[in-house]
Scaffold this motif. Structure first.
Motif, PDB file in Angstrom:
ATOM      1  N   ARG A  91       2.927   8.988  -6.300  1.00 61.17           N
ATOM      2  CA  ARG A  91       3.520  10.316  -6.107  1.00 61.17           C
ATOM      3  C   ARG A  91       4.664  10.551  -7.076  1.00 61.17           C
ATOM      4  N   ASP A  92       5.533   9.559  -7.191  1.00 64.45           N
ATOM      5  CA  ASP A  92       6.717   9.708  -8.049  1.00 64.45           C
ATOM      6  C   ASP A  92       6.341   9.845  -9.529  1.00 64.45           C
ATOM      7  N   LYS A  93       5.192   9.258  -9.905  1.00 61.44           N
ATOM      8  CA  LYS A  93       4.759   9.329 -11.309  1.00 61.44           C
ATOM      9  C   LYS A  93       3.835  10.519 -11.578  1.00 61.44           C
ATOM     10  N   GLY A  94       3.693  11.399 -10.576  1.00 61.69           N
ATOM     11  CA  GLY A  94       2.976  12.644 -10.796  1.00 61.69           C
ATOM     12  C   GLY A  94       1.474  12.597 -10.644  1.00 61.69           C
ATOM     13  N   LEU A  95       0.928  11.555 -10.030  1.00 62.67           N
ATOM     14  CA  LEU A  95      -0.515  11.506  -9.819  1.00 62.67           C
ATOM     15  C   LEU A  95      -0.924  12.504  -8.733  1.00 62.67           C
ATOM     16  N   PRO A  96      -2.121  13.053  -8.821  1.00 60.93           N
ATOM     17  CA  PRO A  96      -2.563  14.028  -7.812  1.00 60.93           C
ATOM     18  C   PRO A  96      -2.704  13.383  -6.434  1.00 60.93           C
ATOM     19  N   ASP A  97      -2.552  14.207  -5.411  1.00 63.03           N
ATOM     20  CA  ASP A  97      -2.532  13.764  -4.018  1.00 63.03           C
ATOM     21  C   ASP A  97      -3.960  13.661  -3.475  1.00 63.03           C
ATOM     22  N   ILE A  98      -4.745  12.758  -4.060  1.00 59.14           N
ATOM     23  CA  ILE A  98      -6.164  12.673  -3.694  1.00 59.14           C
ATOM     24  C   ILE A  98      -6.617  11.239  -3.427  1.00 59.14           C
ATOM     25  N   ALA A  99      -5.699  10.369  -3.062  1.00 56.76           N
ATOM     26  CA  ALA A  99      -6.078   8.987  -2.756  1.00 56.76           C
ATOM     27  C   ALA A  99      -7.014   8.944  -1.547  1.00 56.76           C
ATOM     28  N   THR A 100      -7.791   7.894  -1.461  1.00 50.87           N
ATOM     29  CA  THR A 100      -8.660   7.678  -0.305  1.00 50.87           C
ATOM     30  C   THR A 100      -7.831   7.585   0.961  1.00 50.87           C
ATOM     31  N   HIS A 126      -2.999   7.667 -15.404  1.00 49.95           N
ATOM     32  CA  HIS A 126      -3.433   7.106 -14.120  1.00 49.95           C
ATOM     33  C   HIS A 126      -3.597   5.590 -14.238  1.00 49.95           C
ATOM     34  N   SER A 127      -4.218   5.162 -15.320  1.00 50.35           N
ATOM     35  CA  SER A 127      -4.450   3.735 -15.527  1.00 50.35           C
ATOM     36  C   SER A 127      -3.138   2.957 -15.592  1.00 50.35           C
ATOM     37  N   ALA A 128      -2.148   3.505 -16.281  1.00 47.95           N
ATOM     38  CA  ALA A 128      -0.865   2.828 -16.420  1.00 47.95           C
ATOM     39  C   ALA A 128      -0.148   2.721 -15.079  1.00 47.95           C
ATOM     40  N   VAL A 129      -0.168   3.790 -14.307  1.00 47.41           N
ATOM     41  CA  VAL A 129       0.472   3.759 -12.985  1.00 47.41           C
ATOM     42  C   VAL A 129      -0.278   2.797 -12.071  1.00 47.41           C
ATOM     43  N   LEU A 168       0.829  -1.200   0.000  1.00 49.70           N
ATOM     44  CA  LEU A 168       0.000   0.000   0.000  1.00 49.70           C
ATOM     45  C   LEU A 168       0.868   1.257   0.000  1.00 49.70           C
ATOM     46  N   LEU A 169       1.913   1.261   0.831  1.00 45.82           N
ATOM     47  CA  LEU A 169       2.832   2.393   0.820  1.00 45.82           C
ATOM     48  C   LEU A 169       3.578   2.487  -0.503  1.00 45.82           C
ATOM     49  N   ASP A 170       3.933   1.333  -1.062  1.00 39.40           N
ATOM     50  CA  ASP A 170       4.580   1.328  -2.379  1.00 39.40           C
ATOM     51  C   ASP A 170       3.680   1.986  -3.422  1.00 39.40           C
ATOM     52  N   ALA A 171       2.378   1.706  -3.356  1.00 37.24           N
ATOM     53  CA  ALA A 171       1.438   2.283  -4.315  1.00 37.24           C
ATOM     54  C   ALA A 171       1.371   3.796  -4.170  1.00 37.24           C
ATOM     55  N   LEU A 172       1.331   4.271  -2.934  1.00 34.25           N
ATOM     56  CA  LEU A 172       1.319   5.719  -2.720  1.00 34.25           C
ATOM     57  C   LEU A 172       2.614   6.352  -3.217  1.00 34.25           C
ATOM     58  N   ARG A 173       3.724   5.709  -2.923  1.00 33.26           N
ATOM     59  CA  ARG A 173       5.029   6.254  -3.328  1.00 33.26           C
ATOM     60  C   ARG A 173       5.160   6.293  -4.850  1.00 33.26           C
ATOM     61  N   ASN A 174       4.789   5.200  -5.507  1.00 32.10           N
ATOM     62  CA  ASN A 174       4.895   5.153  -6.965  1.00 32.10           C
ATOM     63  C   ASN A 174       3.946   6.156  -7.610  1.00 32.10           C
ATOM     64  N   THR A 200     -10.069   5.104 -10.634  1.00 36.06           N
ATOM     65  CA  THR A 200      -8.998   4.223 -10.146  1.00 36.06           C
ATOM     66  C   THR A 200      -7.875   5.001  -9.484  1.00 36.06           C
ATOM     67  N   LEU A 201      -7.490   6.128 -10.101  1.00 37.50           N
ATOM     68  CA  LEU A 201      -6.306   6.889  -9.709  1.00 37.50           C
ATOM     69  C   LEU A 201      -5.108   5.941  -9.700  1.00 37.50           C
ATOM     70  N   GLY A 202      -4.445   5.745  -8.559  1.00 33.63           N
ATOM     71  CA  GLY A 202      -3.291   4.849  -8.498  1.00 33.63           C
ATOM     72  C   GLY A 202      -3.613   3.460  -7.973  1.00 33.63           C
ATOM     73  N   ALA A 203      -4.898   3.128  -7.882  1.00 32.38           N
ATOM     74  CA  ALA A 203      -5.383   1.810  -7.438  1.00 32.38           C
ATOM     75  C   ALA A 203      -5.187   1.570  -5.941  1.00 32.38           C
ATOM     76  N   TYR A 204      -4.984   2.627  -5.175  1.00 33.67           N
ATOM     77  CA  TYR A 204      -4.793   2.457  -3.730  1.00 33.67           C
ATOM     78  C   TYR A 204      -6.004   1.783  -3.086  1.00 33.67           C
ATOM     79  N   THR A 205      -7.202   2.279  -3.385  1.00 31.21           N
ATOM     80  CA  THR A 205      -8.404   1.676  -2.797  1.00 31.21           C
ATOM     81  C   THR A 205      -8.611   0.260  -3.314  1.00 31.21           C
TER      82      THR A 205
END
Length: 241
Positions: A49-58, A110-113, A41-47, A83-88
Motif C-alpha cells: 500500500r505504501d509503495k502505491g500498488l493497487p488494492d487487488i491482493a488475494t 510491482h516486482s521490486a516491491v 503478511l500484514l507487513d506485505a500488505l502495508r508495504n 505477483t503484485l506484492g507477493a502476498y499470495t
C-alpha cells in the motif's frame, strides 16, 4: 476486516457488512495474530500500500485456502501468474516450507516491491519472481521442467491480465503433473459473466476460459461463486487429468 484495514477499501470493492464481518470473525479464529506468518503478511500488505500498488491482493481466506491446498497435496512446485506484492506467494511459502514458487510479473515496480516483501518474510530463497510477459516466460520454465531442473507443477494460480486467462491455462497444463490444480481468479465478476450487455475484454476473458475449459479433455473443471470482504466474485478450478 481480516486485513486490519490494509486492503479492499477501494470503491470498486462491493462492501457488505455481513460478508465482511464473517470474514473478520472467521479469520480472527483460524488465523489469529499469534500465527507465525501473521505479521509478515500484514507487513506485505502495508508495504504494498505504501509503495502505491493497487488494492487487488488475494483475499486472506482464499490465499490461505490455496496454501492449504498445496499442503494437502504435498505440492513441490507452484506457479503464480501476477505477483503484485507477493502476498499470495508469501502465504504459499510460509505454510509449505518444502515448496518452490515461481511467480510471473510484468510490472517492474510491482516486482521490486514484491521482492522486498519476500525478503522481509524470509522466503525469498524459495520464491522466484520472473519479470516480463508471462507468455514469454513460459517456454523457459517449460525447458527447465523438461530438463528436470524444476519439478512439474502441482499448483497454478492465474490472477493476471484477464484477457489472457485461457492462453495461460492452455499453455500451462502441459507443465503440470496429473492431479495438479489450476485456479483462475475473478471469473464471476459480480455476475457480469452472464450479462450479455457486458462485452469488456476482462469479462470476455472470463467467459472464454470457462467455455474452453469445459471442452478440454485434459482437465476437469468447476466454477465456484463466493462472497466476502472483496465483494461478490468466483473462480474456476481445474484438475489436470
Amino acid at each position: 476486516m481480516s486485513t486490519q484495514g490494509l486492503a479492499f477499501t477501494g470503491t470498486f470493492h462491493v462492501q457488505n457488512e455481513i460478508w465482511t464481518g464473517v470474514d473478520a470473525y472467521t479469520q480472527g479464529h483460524v488465523h489469529p495474530p499469534t500465527a507465525s506468518n501473521h505479521k509478515v503478511l500484514l507487513d506485505a500488505l502495508r508495504n504494498s500500500r505504501d509503495k502505491g500498488l493497487p488494492d487487488i491482493a488475494t483475499a486472506p481466506n482464499m490465499a490461505k485456502m490455496y496454501a492449504l491446498q498445496c499442503k494437502a497435496s504435498n505440492v513441490k512446485h507452484a506457479l503464480e501468474f501476477g505477483t503484485l506484492g507477493a502476498y499470495t506467494s508469501i502465504w504459499l511459502a510460509t505454510v509449505n516450507p518444502g515448496l518452490q514458487v515461481t511467480s510471473l510479473e510484468i510490472d517492474e515496480h510491482h516486482s521490486a516491491v514484491a521482492q522486498e516483501n519476500l525478503e522481509n518474510a524470509g522466503v525469498a530463497d524459495r520464491v522466484t519472481i520472473r519479470l516480463g510477459a508471462a507468455l514469454d516466460a513460459l517456454p523457459q520454465l517449460a525447458s527447465e521442467i523438461e530438463a528436470g531442473r524444476k519439478p512439474k507443477l502441482g499448483f497454478v494460480y492465474i490472477d493476471a491480465d484477464k484477457e489472457n486467462n485461457w492462453n495461460y491455462m492452455d499453455r500451462v497444463v502441459a507443465l503440470c503433473e496429473p492431479g495438479a490444480v489450476i485456479y483462475v481468479d475473478n471469473i464471476v465478476r459480480g455476475g457480469t459473466l452472464i450479462d450479455p450487455e457486458n462485452q469488456q475484454p476482462v469479462t470476455q476473458g472470463a467467459r472464454r476460459v470457462v467455455e474452453n475449459a469445459g471442452k478440454d479433455d485434459r482437465v476437469d473443471s468447476v466454477v465456484m461463486q463466493f462472497v466476502g470482504e472483496k465483494g461478490y466474485d468466483g473462480m474456476l478450478m481445474a484438475v489436470v487429468r
